[in-house]
Design an enzyme around this catalytic site. Sequence first.
Site, short mmCIF file in Angstrom:
data_model
loop_
_atom_site.label_atom_id
_atom_site.label_comp_id
_atom_site.label_asym_id
_atom_site.label_seq_id
_atom_site.Cartn_x
_atom_site.Cartn_y
_atom_site.Cartn_z
N PRO A 159 38.32 -62.28 32.60
CA PRO A 159 38.09 -62.20 34.05
C PRO A 159 36.72 -61.64 34.40
O PRO A 159 36.10 -62.09 35.37
CB PRO A 159 39.22 -61.29 34.54
CG PRO A 159 39.62 -60.50 33.35
CD PRO A 159 39.42 -61.40 32.18
N TYR A 160 36.24 -60.67 33.63
CA TYR A 160 34.93 -60.07 33.92
C TYR A 160 33.81 -61.07 33.72
O TYR A 160 32.92 -61.21 34.57
CB TYR A 160 34.73 -58.85 33.02
CG TYR A 160 33.49 -58.04 33.35
CD1 TYR A 160 33.47 -57.20 34.46
CD2 TYR A 160 32.35 -58.11 32.54
CE1 TYR A 160 32.35 -56.45 34.76
CE2 TYR A 160 31.23 -57.36 32.84
CZ TYR A 160 31.23 -56.53 33.95
OH TYR A 160 30.12 -55.79 34.26
N PHE A 161 33.84 -61.80 32.60
CA PHE A 161 32.80 -62.80 32.34
C PHE A 161 32.85 -63.90 33.41
O PHE A 161 31.81 -64.34 33.89
CB PHE A 161 32.97 -63.40 30.94
CG PHE A 161 32.39 -62.57 29.83
CD1 PHE A 161 32.58 -61.21 29.78
CD2 PHE A 161 31.63 -63.16 28.85
CE1 PHE A 161 32.05 -60.44 28.76
CE2 PHE A 161 31.08 -62.41 27.82
CZ PHE A 161 31.29 -61.04 27.77
#
Length: 245
Positions: A159-161
């Site tokens: 999710p962060y990427f």
Amino acid sequence: MLDADLSGRVALVTGSARGLGRETALALADRGADVAIHYNTSDAAAAATAAEARDRGAAATTVQGDVTDPDAVDALFEAVESTLGTVDLLVNNVGAFAPRHWSDIDVDAWRTVLDTNLTATMLCSRRALPAMRASEWGRIVNVGYASSEKGLVSPKNFPYFAAKAGVLMFTRMLAADTQDDGITVNAVSPYVIENSDEFPEDLPRGRAADFADVIGPIVFFCRADSDYLSGENVEVDGGWLPERV
């Protein structure tokens, strides 16, 4: 000579009670900007940061709100406007991190990471733009992540990427949308910084980035004479190479 004087400007740095956001807000205060210190739950830390900004000669206030909520974003901007004036400099710094394999992340955690990193950037930018357009001047700087430009991937930070790749694309789209408005929109994308959750063994240059390493490009994009730079992304990664991933 580059114009580093931000006197008369009002800056809002999201997530500025602690960490990179705090140091960014204080750096802008050092250069003459009045600063709004934003927090969601860290009220004591935000008050301390605002007090330090005042000690450095800036006008400063604290504003609370969940920047993933449109109504809360409206309320916090109204609070800034009523105390300091309209926002000239917006640094979108808030962003949660969930270092787990994608198959182990529940939907709530997924949404939290995407909303704090990407949706919050959109909501705060959208709220700041009308006043910036009216004054024909504004600076928006979004905090990204160095992997976004390189197209690198990680099995444990899905999710962060994904969110930070979205931040970079949003930066470029908004830059195109505001190119005739006196507004610039840019991104500063660190790799590992001094308060990161994880520190790989093969850090470039043998160390994580200091806050000052990241703040320099942010301040540069806020300057008056950076007005022909928009849609850009500065990777603050010490020369991090794909084969190091």
